[in-house]
Design a protein around this motif. Structure first.
Motif, PDB file in Angstrom:
ATOM      1  N   ASP A 121      35.377  17.624  35.609  1.00  0.00           N
ATOM      2  CA  ASP A 121      36.234  16.561  35.089  1.00  0.00           C
ATOM      3  C   ASP A 121      37.138  17.052  33.968  1.00  0.00           C
ATOM      4  O   ASP A 121      38.280  16.612  33.848  1.00  0.00           O
ATOM      5  N   SER A 122      36.629  17.965  33.147  1.00  0.00           N
ATOM      6  CA  SER A 122      37.454  18.478  32.068  1.00  0.00           C
ATOM      7  C   SER A 122      38.604  19.342  32.601  1.00  0.00           C
ATOM      8  O   SER A 122      39.666  19.400  31.991  1.00  0.00           O
ATOM      9  N   VAL A 123      38.408  19.977  33.756  1.00  0.00           N
ATOM     10  CA  VAL A 123      39.473  20.771  34.348  1.00  0.00           C
ATOM     11  C   VAL A 123      40.482  19.851  35.048  1.00  0.00           C
ATOM     12  O   VAL A 123      41.691  20.011  34.902  1.00  0.00           O
ATOM     13  N   ILE A 124      39.970  18.875  35.818  1.00  0.00           N
ATOM     14  CA  ILE A 124      40.866  18.011  36.591  1.00  0.00           C
ATOM     15  C   ILE A 124      41.597  17.018  35.709  1.00  0.00           C
ATOM     16  O   ILE A 124      42.809  16.818  35.834  1.00  0.00           O
ATOM     17  N   TYR A 125      40.890  16.374  34.806  1.00  0.00           N
ATOM     18  CA  TYR A 125      41.456  15.295  34.001  1.00  0.00           C
ATOM     19  C   TYR A 125      41.711  15.729  32.557  1.00  0.00           C
ATOM     20  O   TYR A 125      41.443  14.996  31.629  1.00  0.00           O
TER      21      TYR A 125
END
Length: 126
Positions: A121-125
């Motif tokens: 999630d930290s990479v995508i968002y």
């Protein structure tokens, strides 16, 4: 008629993928243990034994809107041991012991995938 669907959680897609991976892994583990177990219980009883093994006492932490559960005590394992070992029935306990331990140990896989979900999630968002 106006139909609106609102999702309160921004990380919906990654949550579904991680949940599917968790339950597919649980099913594969159940199949492998059932196949390699010498004393074969009925399939529905082995599924129930594994689901009972999922009950744990855990420490719940909230980290950046994520809930992380760290399993501590295998309550389901103890409950199943108490049920199966009544009247000194060791054979019944031998049938279901591996399923109960697998239920407890899969909780650590759930912990690992929840930490993995945070990184995804930290990479995508970001």
């Amino acid at each position: 008629m106006d139909v609106n669907i609102h999702f309160d959680q921004d990380h919906f897609v990654s949550t579904i993928i991680i949940t599917l991976v968790n339950y597919i892994t649980l099913g594969i583990l159940l199949f492998r243990i059932y196949r390699t177990n010498d004393l074969k219980p009925e399939v529905w009883k082995s599924i129930i034994a594994m689901l009972i093994g999922l009950f744990v006492f855990s420490i719940n932490l909230n980290f950046n809107q994520y809930r992380i559960e760290i399993p501590i005590l295998p309550l389901g394992f103890w409950i199943l041991m108490w049920i199966c070992k009544r009247n000194d029935n060791q054979e019944r306990w031998e049938k279901y012991r591996r399923f109960a331990w697998a239920g407890f140990l899969i909780r650590f896989f759930f912990l690992f995938t929840s930490l993995l979900q945070m990184m995804i999630d930290s990479v995508i968002y970001s």
